[in-house]
Design a protein around this motif. Structure first.
Motif, PDB file in Angstrom:
ATOM      1  N   TYR A   1       1.088  -0.784  -0.221  1.00  0.00           N
ATOM      2  CA  TYR A   1       0.443  -0.067  -0.484  1.00  0.00           C
ATOM      3  C   TYR A   1       0.919   1.196  -0.321  1.00  0.00           C
ATOM      4  O   TYR A   1       1.617   1.470   0.849  1.00  0.00           O
ATOM      5  CB  TYR A   1      -1.246  -0.106   0.686  1.00  0.00           C
ATOM      6  N   LEU A   2       0.753   2.303  -0.536  1.00  0.00           N
ATOM      7  CA  LEU A   2       1.043   3.589  -1.095  1.00  0.00           C
ATOM      8  C   LEU A   2       0.686   4.635  -0.750  1.00  0.00           C
ATOM      9  O   LEU A   2      -0.593   4.597  -0.586  1.00  0.00           O
ATOM     10  CB  LEU A   2       2.337   3.677  -2.625  1.00  0.00           C
ATOM     11  N   ILE A   3       1.778   5.825  -0.382  1.00  0.00           N
ATOM     12  CA  ILE A   3       1.095   7.223  -0.386  1.00  0.00           C
ATOM     13  C   ILE A   3       1.324   7.200  -2.407  1.00  0.00           C
ATOM     14  O   ILE A   3       2.364   7.544  -2.734  1.00  0.00           O
ATOM     15  CB  ILE A   3       1.899   8.211  -0.039  1.00  0.00           C
ATOM     16  N   HIS A   4       0.089   7.785  -2.452  1.00  0.00           N
ATOM     17  CA  HIS A   4       0.157   7.952  -4.099  1.00  0.00           C
ATOM     18  C   HIS A   4       0.436   9.186  -4.667  1.00  0.00           C
ATOM     19  O   HIS A   4       1.214   9.348  -5.548  1.00  0.00           O
ATOM     20  CB  HIS A   4      -1.906   8.142  -4.282  1.00  0.00           C
ATOM     21  N   TRP A   5       0.729   9.988  -3.389  1.00  0.00           N
ATOM     22  CA  TRP A   5       1.130  11.666  -3.956  1.00  0.00           C
ATOM     23  C   TRP A   5       1.650  12.493  -2.670  1.00  0.00           C
ATOM     24  O   TRP A   5       1.058  12.048  -1.427  1.00  0.00           O
ATOM     25  CB  TRP A   5       0.384  12.394  -4.940  1.00  0.00           C
ATOM     26  N   PRO A   6       2.634  13.250  -2.996  1.00  0.00           N
ATOM     27  CA  PRO A   6       3.342  13.355  -1.536  1.00  0.00           C
ATOM     28  C   PRO A   6       2.982  14.711  -0.963  1.00  0.00           C
ATOM     29  O   PRO A   6       2.520  15.392  -0.076  1.00  0.00           O
ATOM     30  CB  PRO A   6       4.799  14.364  -1.846  1.00  0.00           C
ATOM     31  N   GLY A   7       2.030  15.647  -1.827  1.00  0.00           N
ATOM     32  CA  GLY A   7       0.938  16.178  -1.675  1.00  0.00           C
ATOM     33  C   GLY A   7      -0.359  16.200  -1.006  1.00  0.00           C
ATOM     34  O   GLY A   7      -0.553  14.814  -1.379  1.00  0.00           O
ATOM     35  N   THR A   8      -1.444  16.948  -1.137  1.00  0.00           N
ATOM     36  CA  THR A   8      -3.121  16.984  -0.073  1.00  0.00           C
ATOM     37  C   THR A   8      -3.798  17.723  -1.241  1.00  0.00           C
ATOM     38  O   THR A   8      -3.494  19.286  -1.857  1.00  0.00           O
ATOM     39  CB  THR A   8      -2.607  17.345   1.267  1.00  0.00           C
ATOM     40  N   GLN A   9      -4.865  16.909  -1.979  1.00  0.00           N
ATOM     41  CA  GLN A   9      -6.146  16.819  -2.756  1.00  0.00           C
ATOM     42  C   GLN A   9      -6.809  18.503  -2.008  1.00  0.00           C
ATOM     43  O   GLN A   9      -6.742  18.595  -0.636  1.00  0.00           O
ATOM     44  CB  GLN A   9      -6.950  16.446  -2.403  1.00  0.00           C
ATOM     45  N   GLY A  10      -6.419  19.778  -2.196  1.00  0.00           N
ATOM     46  CA  GLY A  10      -7.130  21.295  -2.208  1.00  0.00           C
ATOM     47  C   GLY A  10      -5.625  21.622  -1.184  1.00  0.00           C
ATOM     48  O   GLY A  10      -6.222  22.835  -1.334  1.00  0.00           O
ATOM     49  N   LEU A  11      -4.896  21.669  -1.591  1.00  0.00           N
ATOM     50  CA  LEU A  11      -4.033  22.430  -1.026  1.00  0.00           C
ATOM     51  C   LEU A  11      -2.908  22.220  -1.960  1.00  0.00           C
ATOM     52  O   LEU A  11      -2.542  21.789  -2.565  1.00  0.00           O
ATOM     53  CB  LEU A  11      -2.989  21.790   0.750  1.00  0.00           C
ATOM     54  N   ASP A  12      -2.586  24.151  -1.827  1.00  0.00           N
ATOM     55  CA  ASP A  12      -1.186  23.934  -2.809  1.00  0.00           C
ATOM     56  C   ASP A  12      -0.018  23.322  -2.544  1.00  0.00           C
ATOM     57  O   ASP A  12       0.695  22.742  -1.829  1.00  0.00           O
ATOM     58  CB  ASP A  12      -1.061  25.966  -2.004  1.00  0.00           C
TER      59      ASP A  12
ATOM     60  N   GLY B   1       4.919   1.529   1.373  1.00  0.00           N
ATOM     61  CA  GLY B   1       5.486   2.473   0.278  1.00  0.00           C
ATOM     62  C   GLY B   1       5.061   3.932   0.109  1.00  0.00           C
ATOM     63  O   GLY B   1       3.982   4.082   0.696  1.00  0.00           O
ATOM     64  N   VAL B   2       5.583   3.822  -1.078  1.00  0.00           N
ATOM     65  CA  VAL B   2       5.315   5.544  -1.449  1.00  0.00           C
ATOM     66  C   VAL B   2       5.275   5.768  -3.101  1.00  0.00           C
ATOM     67  O   VAL B   2       6.593   5.028  -3.555  1.00  0.00           O
ATOM     68  CB  VAL B   2       6.284   6.712  -1.134  1.00  0.00           C
ATOM     69  N   SER B   3       4.845   7.010  -3.447  1.00  0.00           N
ATOM     70  CA  SER B   3       4.623   7.222  -4.491  1.00  0.00           C
ATOM     71  C   SER B   3       4.821   8.029  -5.486  1.00  0.00           C
ATOM     72  O   SER B   3       4.578   9.365  -4.756  1.00  0.00           O
ATOM     73  CB  SER B   3       3.791   6.358  -5.497  1.00  0.00           C
ATOM     74  N   ASN B   4       5.571   8.465  -6.506  1.00  0.00           N
ATOM     75  CA  ASN B   4       5.439  10.020  -6.737  1.00  0.00           C
ATOM     76  C   ASN B   4       6.320  10.882  -5.752  1.00  0.00           C
ATOM     77  O   ASN B   4       6.906  12.312  -5.661  1.00  0.00           O
ATOM     78  CB  ASN B   4       4.405  10.859  -7.571  1.00  0.00           C
ATOM     79  N   TYR B   5       7.635  10.419  -4.972  1.00  0.00           N
ATOM     80  CA  TYR B   5       8.303  10.942  -4.272  1.00  0.00           C
ATOM     81  C   TYR B   5       9.454  11.967  -4.879  1.00  0.00           C
ATOM     82  O   TYR B   5      10.329  10.658  -5.970  1.00  0.00           O
ATOM     83  CB  TYR B   5       8.714   9.995  -2.485  1.00  0.00           C
ATOM     84  N   THR B   6      10.274  12.661  -4.570  1.00  0.00           N
ATOM     85  CA  THR B   6      11.202  13.266  -5.017  1.00  0.00           C
ATOM     86  C   THR B   6      12.802  12.890  -3.876  1.00  0.00           C
ATOM     87  O   THR B   6      12.625  12.450  -2.676  1.00  0.00           O
ATOM     88  CB  THR B   6      11.484  14.454  -4.727  1.00  0.00           C
ATOM     89  N   PRO B   7      13.629  13.086  -4.074  1.00  0.00           N
ATOM     90  CA  PRO B   7      14.336  12.435  -3.196  1.00  0.00           C
ATOM     91  C   PRO B   7      14.587  13.212  -2.058  1.00  0.00           C
ATOM     92  O   PRO B   7      15.050  12.729  -1.002  1.00  0.00           O
ATOM     93  CB  PRO B   7      15.965  12.762  -3.982  1.00  0.00           C
TER      94      PRO B   7
END
Length: 293
Positions: A116-127, A157-163
């Motif tokens: 199971y991954l965090i799909h995106w490092p951001g949050t929907q609705g936040l800049d 794990g995670v997805s779309n994370y930068t270094p």
């Protein structure tokens, strides 16, 4: 059982949880509708796929779970023979992470999720520059760690994370991420990210291996493909798995699904591997997470 000759499962990689994950998985992005999912899963199992990648935002978790429960017996397989990945949607990042993960578990209805991954490092609705993003990521991870400890999420794990996102996570986590899934192909080799993954024992997994189809028309790719008597897609997928990078080609066409699985019976020469890698120019065909704080 299937009427065709049984296909041996694809080779695998060892995750830091001690579990083997197939190098080849079926991506299900944009695969919608009960019948379409069922037919794709049927074709994939027949072709030897044992890994399936979904996400809450794909809105196909329930259809995928149902299809697998119906089709596994046809191929003499059980739940333990397949590896299921899903992902936490950006709308559930932070305080809603536990509910989001439990919803995915309920939708799939397979007892547990293998990864199971965090799909995106951001949050929907936040800049992307919102200072709450790091805290939300951390809160999501704590919820996932709890479900991992309970055995509901066998690996996280995670997805779309930068270094930068990866280093931040490694400093705060109790359970280290098993995998990072990002866009990866010859024009986006992600060298720094791969180094971070090696350093921390995190599996590096590719999505969009074909650059949304555009790379199949690249002159270098087509020239290599012709020389091996293979499709451009097979060459692009082989380039990744030959580096022990798992791939997730997606298709709804049974013949294409079968073709994409035929990548373990040939080897690209060192020269051709280098020729493809030299295409690296940092080009993205998907979203860019680098601006997410």
């Amino acid at each position: 059982m299937s009427s065709s000759t049984p296909v041996p499962p694809s080779p695998s990689v060892l995750l830091n949880t001690g579990v083997h994950m197939p190098l080849l998985g079926l991506g299900t992005y944009k695969l919608c509708g009960t019948d379409a999912v069922y037919q794709a899963v049927d074709a994939a199992l027949d072709a030897g796929y044992r890994s399936f990648d979904s996400a809450s935002v794909y809105r196909n978790e329930a259809d995928l779970g149902r299809a697998l429960k119906e089709l596994l017996p046809k191929y003499g397989l059980s739940r333990e023979d397949v590896f299921i990945t899903s992902k936490l949607g950006p709308k559930d990042q932070g305080v809603n992470a536990m509910d989001g993960a439990l919803h995915s578990l309920s939708q799939l209805d397979l007892g547990y999720i293998d990864l199971y991954l965090i799909h995106w490092p951001g949050t929907q609705g936040l800049d992307v520059a919102d200072q709450r993003n790091p805290g939300n990521r951390a809160q999501s991870w704590v919820a996932m760690e709890e479900l991992h400890t309970k055995g509901k999420l066998k690996a996280i794990g995670v997805s779309n994370y930068t270094p930068g996102h990866m280093k931040e996570l490694m400093q705060s986590c109790k359970v280290p991420p098993a995998l990072l899934q990002v866009e990866f192909h010859p024009r986006l080799c992600q060298t720094e990210l791969r180094k971070v993954c090696v350093e921390h024992g995190v599996c590096f997994q590719a999505y969009s291996s074909l650059g949304r189809g555009e790379l199949a028309n690249d002159p270098v790719v087509t020239e290599v493909a012709q020389r091996y008597g293979r499709t451009p897609a097979q060459v692009l997928l082989r380039w990744a798995v030959q580096q022990d990078v798992p791939v997730l080609p997606k298709s709804s066409q049974s013949d294409r699904i079968k073709q994409n699985a035929e990548i373990f019976d040939f080897i690209l020469s060192e020269g051709d591997m280098d020729k493809l890698t030299e295409l690296d120019c940092g080009q993205r065909f998907c979203w860019d997470p680098s601006e997410v704080i």
